[in-house]
Motif scaffolding. Structure first.
Motif, short mmCIF file in Angstrom:
data_model
loop_
_atom_site.label_atom_id
_atom_site.label_comp_id
_atom_site.label_asym_id
_atom_site.label_seq_id
_atom_site.Cartn_x
_atom_site.Cartn_y
_atom_site.Cartn_z
N PRO A 164 85.84 96.78 -77.61
CA PRO A 164 85.56 95.80 -78.66
C PRO A 164 86.63 94.72 -78.83
N SER A 165 87.84 94.93 -78.27
CA SER A 165 88.90 93.94 -78.46
C SER A 165 89.96 94.09 -77.37
N LEU A 166 90.79 93.06 -77.20
CA LEU A 166 91.90 93.15 -76.26
C LEU A 166 92.89 94.22 -76.70
N GLY A 167 93.08 94.35 -78.00
CA GLY A 167 93.98 95.39 -78.52
C GLY A 167 93.51 96.77 -78.11
N ALA A 168 92.20 97.02 -78.19
CA ALA A 168 91.65 98.31 -77.79
C ALA A 168 91.83 98.52 -76.28
N ALA A 169 91.69 97.45 -75.50
CA ALA A 169 91.88 97.55 -74.05
C ALA A 169 93.33 97.91 -73.72
N LEU A 170 94.27 97.25 -74.38
CA LEU A 170 95.69 97.55 -74.14
C LEU A 170 96.04 98.97 -74.58
N GLU A 171 95.49 99.40 -75.69
CA GLU A 171 95.75 100.77 -76.17
C GLU A 171 95.20 101.80 -75.18
N LEU A 172 94.00 101.55 -74.68
CA LEU A 172 93.41 102.47 -73.69
C LEU A 172 94.28 102.50 -72.43
N TRP A 173 94.76 101.34 -71.97
CA TRP A 173 95.61 101.28 -70.77
C TRP A 173 96.93 102.03 -71.00
N ARG A 174 97.53 101.86 -72.18
CA ARG A 174 98.80 102.55 -72.49
C ARG A 174 98.63 104.06 -72.55
N LEU A 214 77.29 105.68 -70.93
CA LEU A 214 77.90 106.50 -71.97
C LEU A 214 78.47 105.65 -73.09
N THR A 215 78.52 106.24 -74.26
CA THR A 215 79.31 105.68 -75.35
C THR A 215 80.41 106.69 -75.63
N VAL A 216 81.64 106.22 -75.61
CA VAL A 216 82.80 107.08 -75.77
C VAL A 216 83.55 106.64 -77.03
N GLU A 217 84.11 107.59 -77.75
CA GLU A 217 84.94 107.25 -78.90
C GLU A 217 86.31 107.85 -78.73
N LYS A 218 87.34 107.00 -78.91
CA LYS A 218 88.72 107.45 -78.81
C LYS A 218 89.48 106.92 -80.02
N ASP A 219 90.03 107.81 -80.79
CA ASP A 219 90.80 107.44 -81.98
C ASP A 219 90.03 106.48 -82.88
N GLY A 220 88.73 106.73 -83.06
CA GLY A 220 87.91 105.92 -83.95
C GLY A 220 87.36 104.64 -83.35
#
Length: 126
Positions: free
Chosen positions: A50-60, A27-33
């Protein structure tokens, strides 16, 4: 007659009585752009961001607390792996070995993969 789970404990009891799950997903998923890939390979679900920032945001922003998510994945015999541009940075669930560092950082029962974290950080700088 099918039992209905009304508590987390009931849910785990229902899951434990079922055969092991096998996941097959692409799957390709989009969350908040932010677009990311979710791939399922038998008992592993890989989420590539795509980035560590995106990973942390998804975890939060996860809908379930880390300990509950880890317990549910473990009960189902599944492991979730967070990746940053293909580099595995963390695992949660059946095959994860939670790290003390993740607990101290308030991330919950995650297995942090230091080599993958370093690779993800190096890729971001380049």
């Amino acid at each position: 007659m099918t039992a209905t789970a009304t508590t987390v404990g009931d849910l785990f009891a229902v899951i434990e009585r079922r055969p092991a799950l096998a996941i097959d997903a692409d799957l390709t998923v989009e969350k908040d752009g932010t677009a990311f890939a979710v791939r399922g390979y038998d008992d592993l679900v890989a989420v590539d961001l795509p980035s560590l920032g995106a990973a942390l945001e998804l975890w939060r922003d996860r809908p379930v607390d880390g300990p509950d998510a880890a317990a549910a994945l473990d009960a189902a015999g599944l492991t979730a792996e967070l990746r940053v541009r293909g580099a595995p940075v963390a695992r949660l669930g059946a095959d994860a070995v939670p790290s003390g560092l993740a607990e101290r950082l308030g991330l919950g029962p995650l297995e942090l993969l230091v080599d993958g974290l370093l690779l993800a950080l190096t890729q971001q700088r380049g």
